[in-house]
Design a protein around this motif. Structure first.
Motif, PDB file in Angstrom:
ATOM      1  N   HIS A   1      -7.134  -1.969   9.746  1.00 56.23           N
ATOM      2  CA  HIS A   1      -8.309  -2.799   9.455  1.00 56.23           C
ATOM      3  C   HIS A   1      -9.057  -2.951  10.779  1.00 56.23           C
ATOM      4  CE1 HIS A   1      -6.102  -4.923   5.859  1.00 56.23           C
ATOM      5  NE2 HIS A   1      -6.255  -3.635   5.665  1.00 56.23           N
TER       6      HIS A   1
ATOM      7  N   HIS B   1     -12.753  -2.954   2.972  1.00 54.20           N
ATOM      8  CA  HIS B   1     -11.315  -3.124   3.200  1.00 54.20           C
ATOM      9  C   HIS B   1     -10.837  -2.515   4.533  1.00 54.20           C
ATOM     10  CE1 HIS B   1      -6.970  -2.225   1.520  1.00 54.20           C
ATOM     11  NE2 HIS B   1      -6.963  -2.448   2.807  1.00 54.20           N
TER      12      HIS B   1
ATOM     13  N   GLU C   1       0.825  -1.212   0.000  1.00 56.71           N
ATOM     14  CA  GLU C   1       0.000   0.000   0.000  1.00 56.71           C
ATOM     15  C   GLU C   1       0.867   1.274   0.000  1.00 56.71           C
ATOM     16  OE1 GLU C   1      -2.438  -1.583   3.087  1.00 56.71           O
ATOM     17  OE2 GLU C   1      -4.148  -1.895   1.777  1.00 56.71           O
TER      18      GLU C   1
ATOM     19  N   HIS D   1      -2.973   3.541   8.472  1.00 56.03           N
ATOM     20  CA  HIS D   1      -3.992   2.680   7.858  1.00 56.03           C
ATOM     21  C   HIS D   1      -4.253   1.482   8.763  1.00 56.03           C
ATOM     22  CE1 HIS D   1      -6.154   0.078   5.242  1.00 56.03           C
ATOM     23  NE2 HIS D   1      -5.135  -0.669   4.892  1.00 56.03           N
TER      24      HIS D   1
HETATM   25 ZN    ZN Z   1      -5.214  -2.573   4.008  1.00 54.97          ZN
END
Ligand code: ZN
Length: 679
Positions: A142, A201, A126, A140
């Motif tokens: 999850h 996501h 990413e 970032h």
């Molecule tokens: Zn991710």
């Protein structure tokens, strides 16, 4: 509620120990808040998240360059260090945005080519998304709350209700160049946003300082959790169970059996999680619908596959054959899915194992399956988080993750396929080994030797022997079971500990023992009986309990006994030790005879004169002075004239464990002693 753990004091400590350049000071804060995020499993679990910071650094020519430090693959945010955030020259990454298309391989290559340190790990897949967002700090995750939100059928609408226009909304695209471009375009249309919701996501937040970006992650996540009635943390903690049904052992054997023929097929390790909310989830009426929907975030497919194996009570209660049939049907479905999806692919693919990585076992728990305890625990952690995302999501309007084709693209990603077959697993991987007397010199050496060879270890010894420290020193996953092995029920408890932590048992090393000394005429009955309890009956009971477990698994197994040269060659004052050891030698042979047909191998080691709880410094001193020789000469009093150490005994056990067609055999480890040779 996720707690904001920022502390000015701790932040300063991170800066104090970092190099005093402006770039490294900023990087130190990046390490600090990355760890704060990584610490909370409801923000980040097992690679599901990454962080970055943009700095300016002087290159070798003295020119200033923009550099992106972004999480490198193989690093966990929870324990990340500056080295885990490799620096990549930013300009070439930004220039890529002008391209219409870029393959994943080219993307990885450009990223590697622009590393400041050519030996650094690969920057995250990413990376480009981090590069195209202008903020200095980008985080970032999850997060559990965002996975619930991101998989709702009306996620965009719910996101606007919760956040107004504070978050940009990005449609699902597989991570890589295309996702980075689309996300950056969406950001550019509204540069006032504080973060992004990546549908199906996860979540991004950004800021000008480490603290601002981190606090946005916390605030956004808590807002989403509150709006979705997600109370409290997800309980992923493993527990030790006093009792699990035999079906767990049946499952382990059936998984190995379905994995292929032959005794060399590695056994899987199982990690059972069974708290109240997990058991409640498994009783849901809509469980069958939730089963086949997919995973909470697409990268989970790599660790837990697109769906778990579901074992209803009515199935597993029927025993091993019914469980094996359910696994075979799962495998058939997996193969059908693979053929259906691979037909779309232009590149050749290698089919992955068709066995499940996650099992939903009604009334028992969620079970992670892996080649090692580490892999099984990752699968179990993600399995528990996924169950929560599914149940809360379904109650909040629906759990609708990415479809099968998108999942396949991730599971069979060329970058993942390239990793296959790169590493050869260690010889003992997948083997669960119990070692008794594990806190002593020889036991510790055996445990260390088997752990280095890849085995998962259960150490057994008395309380007060420092066993937990021994376990920690041996491996992250080694389990310490403190008990007196001569007590009633001890053997069953030790085997259950192995089942509850690892799913079963493959090798028992009966090593515990201690010597009562005195001539036969001096000894009383009690002393001899005590010696028999410890040196014969306890090993016998452990062997019996282990063999029951092996038979249940149906995949062979091994009983290894630390016997003693005393079993064949009496020593002065050691009668009370030699008698039960001679019985143990006979027991080894009797068990080999009775268990051979089950492919259970039974072997032993006759060691002599090893520094241990029996051969203490005091003992060596008295023996050597009685003979008028130095202690070192006494210890090397054998044909080879070399001291025999605990590690030599441990190596003999490991060797026996690998001799696949050897049973009822004794290996002598004594440096050579003709009188103690077996006849
Ligand atoms: Zn991710």
């Amino acid at each position: 509620m996720i707690r904001n753990q920022w502390s000015d004091e701790v932040a300063k400590e991170w800066c104090d120990v970092a190099p005093q350049t402006p770039a490294d000071q900023v990087l130190a804060l990046r390490v600090y808040t990355s760890r704060l995020i990584g610490m909370d499993p409801d923000l980040v679990m097992h690679g599901g998240g990454n962080t970055s910071v943009k700095v300016r650094r002087k290159n070798l020519f003295g020119d200033m360059e923009d550099v992106l430090h972004v999480k490198g693959s193989g690093w966990d945010l929870e324990v990340i260090e500056a080295a885990g955030l490799p620096g990549v020259r930013l300009e070439p990454l930004k220039r890529l945005r002008t391209l219409d298309a870029l393959s994943d391989e080219d993307m990885v290559n450009v990223q590697r080519n622009n590393l400041l340190d050519s030996a650094a790990p690969n920057p995250s897949v990413e990376t480009l998304l981090h590069a195209y967002l202008p903020h200095r700090f980008v985080d970032h995750t999850h997060a559990t709350a965002f996975l619930v939100l991101a998989n709702l059928p009306n996620a965009a609408e719910r996101c606007r209700e919760i956040f107004g226009d504070r978050l940009g909304i990005v449609p699902y695209i597989m991570p890589g160049f295309n996702l980075a471009k689309v996300a950056a375009d969406i950001y550019d249309t509204n540069p006032d946003v504080e973060g992004l919701l990546l549908l199906q996501h996860g979540h991004f937040a950004f800021g000008d300082t480490a603290r601002q970006s981190y606090e946005r992650i916390i605030e956004h996540t808590n807002l989403a959790a509150a709006a979705l009635d997600l109370d409290g943390p997800t309980d992923i903690a493993p527990r030790d169970y006093d009792a699990l049904p035999d079906a767990v052992v049946d499952l382990r054997g059936a998984l190995a059996q379905c994995g292929g023929d032959g005794d060399t097929v590695p056994m899987p390790i199982l990690d059972v999680r069974a708290n109240h909310s997990i058991l409640e989830f498994l009783e849901r009426r809509d469980i069958a619908q939730l089963l086949s929907r997919g995973v909470a975030s697409p990268d989970h497919v790599i660790r837990i596959k697109g769906r778990p194996l579901h074992l209803q009570r009515s199935t597993w209660k029927q025993g091993a054959a019914a469980i094996a049939a359910a696994i075979a049907s799962f495998q058939q479905d997996y193969k059908t899915y693979y053929s259906r999806e691979v037909a779309r692919s232009s590149q050749p693919k290698t089919m992955l194992s068709s066995l499940p990585s996650l099992v939903w076992m009604e009334g028992v728990g969620i079970i992670g399956v892996g080649a090692s305890a580490k892999a099984a625990s990752v699968a179990a952690d993600l399995g528990v988080q996924n169950a929560r995302v599914r149940s809360v999501g379904e109650d909040q309007g629906g759990f609708h993750p990415v479809n099968e084709a998108d999942l396949f693209d991730l599971e069979y990603w060329s970058l993942e396929q390239a990793k296959l077959g790169k590493s050869k697993p260690p010889v003992m991987v997948g083997k669960v080994v119990i070692i008794t007397g594990a806190a002593g010199a020889i036991g510790r050496a055996i445990a260390g030797t088997f752990a280095s060879a890849g085995a998962d270890i259960v150490l057994v010894d008395q309380p007060g022997t420092g066993l937990k420290d021994v376990a920690t020193s041996i491996s992250k996953t080694a389990l310490a079971v403190e008990m007196d092995i001569t007590q009633d029920g001890a053997s069953d408890r030790a085997i259950m500990a192995a089942i509850s932590r690892f799913g079963g048992l493959d090798i028992l090393v009966s090593n515990a023992g201690a010597a009562q000394t005195g001539t036969m005429l001096e000894l009383d009955d009690r002393q001899l009986a005590d010696s028999y309890d410890l040196n014969f009956f306890a090993p016998y009971r452990f062997a019996r309990a282990a063999a029951h477990c092996f038979r249940r698994q149906g995949r062979g197994g091994q009983l290894l006994f630390n016997i003693s040269k005393q079993s064949v060659n009496p020593g002065h004052n050691f009668g009370a030790y030699g008698l039960p050891k001679a019985s143990t030698l006979f027991l080894m042979r009797q068990l080999a005879l009775e268990l051979g047909a089950d492919h259970i191998r039974v072997n032993g080691v006759n060691a002599d004169r090893i520094r241990s709880g029996i051969v203490t410094d005091e003992f060596i001193e008295s023996r050597s002075s009685a003979r008028g020789i130095e202690a070192a000469d006494y210890m090397a009093g054998n044909l080879l004239k070399q001291e025999v150490e605990a590690r030599h005994v441990a190596e003999a056990f490991l060797m026996l464990a690998q001799m696949e067609r050897t049973t009822s055999h004794v290996v002598t480890v004594d440096g050579g002693n003709v009188e103690a040779s077996l006849r």
